[in-house]
Scaffold this motif. Structure first.
Motif, mmCIF file in Angstrom:
data_model
loop_
_atom_site.group_PDB
_atom_site.id
_atom_site.type_symbol
_atom_site.label_atom_id
_atom_site.label_comp_id
_atom_site.label_asym_id
_atom_site.label_seq_id
_atom_site.Cartn_x
_atom_site.Cartn_y
_atom_site.Cartn_z
ATOM 1 N N CYS A 104 0.845 -1.184 0.069
ATOM 2 C CA CYS A 104 -0.028 -0.089 -0.030
ATOM 3 C C CYS A 104 0.886 1.120 -0.026
ATOM 4 O O CYS A 104 1.832 1.413 0.729
ATOM 5 C CB CYS A 104 -0.862 -0.173 1.431
ATOM 6 N N ALA A 105 0.426 2.077 -0.933
ATOM 7 C CA ALA A 105 1.395 3.536 -0.886
ATOM 8 C C ALA A 105 1.292 4.349 0.361
ATOM 9 O O ALA A 105 2.133 4.920 0.622
ATOM 10 C CB ALA A 105 0.859 4.344 -2.229
ATOM 11 N N ASP A 106 0.290 3.966 1.279
ATOM 12 C CA ASP A 106 0.361 5.058 2.458
ATOM 13 C C ASP A 106 0.524 3.938 3.660
ATOM 14 O O ASP A 106 1.650 4.621 4.282
ATOM 15 C CB ASP A 106 -1.459 5.224 2.840
ATOM 16 N N CYS A 107 0.075 2.800 3.867
ATOM 17 C CA CYS A 107 0.418 2.418 5.170
ATOM 18 C C CYS A 107 1.455 1.175 4.962
ATOM 19 O O CYS A 107 1.770 0.430 5.907
ATOM 20 C CB CYS A 107 -0.790 1.667 5.891
ATOM 21 N N LYS A 108 1.746 0.991 3.469
ATOM 22 C CA LYS A 108 2.898 -0.136 3.295
ATOM 23 C C LYS A 108 2.467 -1.635 3.682
ATOM 24 O O LYS A 108 3.288 -2.448 3.696
ATOM 25 C CB LYS A 108 4.082 -0.014 4.313
ATOM 26 N N THR A 123 -8.743 -1.254 -2.984
ATOM 27 C CA THR A 123 -8.820 -0.765 -1.661
ATOM 28 C C THR A 123 -8.005 -1.389 -0.832
ATOM 29 O O THR A 123 -8.116 -2.634 -0.493
ATOM 30 C CB THR A 123 -10.375 -0.727 -1.662
ATOM 31 N N CYS A 124 -7.111 -0.753 -0.149
ATOM 32 C CA CYS A 124 -6.363 -1.199 0.879
ATOM 33 C C CYS A 124 -7.214 -1.564 2.266
ATOM 34 O O CYS A 124 -7.949 -0.709 2.418
ATOM 35 C CB CYS A 124 -5.177 -0.215 1.486
ATOM 36 N N CYS A 127 -6.368 0.610 5.473
ATOM 37 C CA CYS A 127 -6.286 1.958 5.574
ATOM 38 C C CYS A 127 -7.349 2.534 4.502
ATOM 39 O O CYS A 127 -7.781 3.798 4.604
ATOM 40 C CB CYS A 127 -5.035 2.943 5.452
ATOM 41 N N ARG A 129 -6.979 3.321 1.156
ATOM 42 C CA ARG A 129 -6.445 3.933 0.117
ATOM 43 C C ARG A 129 -6.795 3.025 -1.111
ATOM 44 O O ARG A 129 -6.639 1.973 -0.994
ATOM 45 C CB ARG A 129 -5.041 3.896 0.370
ATOM 46 N N MET A 131 -5.950 2.330 -4.952
ATOM 47 C CA MET A 131 -4.846 2.360 -6.014
ATOM 48 C C MET A 131 -5.240 1.612 -7.335
ATOM 49 O O MET A 131 -5.872 0.780 -7.228
ATOM 50 C CB MET A 131 -3.723 1.739 -5.575
#
Ligand SMILES: [Zn+2]
Length: 135
Positions: A104-108, A123-124, A127, A129, A131
Motif C-alpha cells: 500500500c502506498a500509504d500504510c505499506k 482498496t487497501c 487504511c 486507500r 490504488m
C-alpha cells in the motif's frame, strides 16, 4: 528436523526459537570444521576460533532458554522470533504465478491481487486507500 523435534518434545521450554538456535549452532559448528580444514596458524584459524566461540554461545543460549524459569519472557522472545520467521517464509511461499504482490502506498501493508485481471482499482483493507494497478 524430525529427530530434533522428537528430542525436544515434552521438554520444558523447548520452543521454536531454541530449536532454531540449536540448528544455527550445528550449522556454525559445521562451517567452523570446514574452515579448520583449510589452514591452521593463518587467518582461517582465527575465523575457526570465532565460529567455535559463537556456536558454543548459541548452544549455551538455547539450553539456557530451555531451562529458564522466566517462561513469559521466553514466550515473548519465541513469539517475536515466529513473527520474523513467518514473514521470511511467507515471502518464499508467495504464489507469483497467480497473484500480484504490492505494498500500500500509504500504510505499506502487503496486498495480494489476482493476476491477469487487467487494470483495476484496489482498496487497501487496512487504511482504505484506493490504488489503480495493472495485473
Ligand atoms: Zn493501506
Amino acid at each position: 528436523m524430525g529427530w530434533l523435534q522428537r528430542f525436544m518434545y515434552g521438554r520444558r521450554g523447548g520452543d521454536q526459537l531454541s530449536l532454531a538456535l540449536m540448528a544455527v549452532g550445528i550449522l556454525l559448528t559445521l562451517v567452523s570444521s570446514i574452515v579448520s580444514w583449510f589452514a591452521i596458524k593463518t587467518t582461517a584459524y582465527v575465523v575457526y576460533v570465532i565460529l567455535q566461540v559463537i556456536s558454543t554461545a548459541v548452544f549455551v543460549l538455547a539450553v539456557w532458554r530451555m531451562f529458564s524459569r522466566n517462561i513469559p519472557a521466553r514466550e515473548r522472545e519465541n513469539q517475536k522470533f515466529l513473527g520474523v520467521w513467518r514473514r521470511f517464509t511467507g515471502w518464499f511461499k508467495r504464489d507469483r504465478k497467480n497473484f500480484v504482490y504490492l505494498n500500500c502506498a500509504d500504510c505499506k501493508a502487503s496486498l495480494r491481487v489476482p493476476k491477469g485481471k487487467g487494470t483495476m482499482i484496489v482498496t487497501c483493507p487496512k487504511c482504505g486507500r484506493e490504488m489503480r494497478i495493472k495485473t
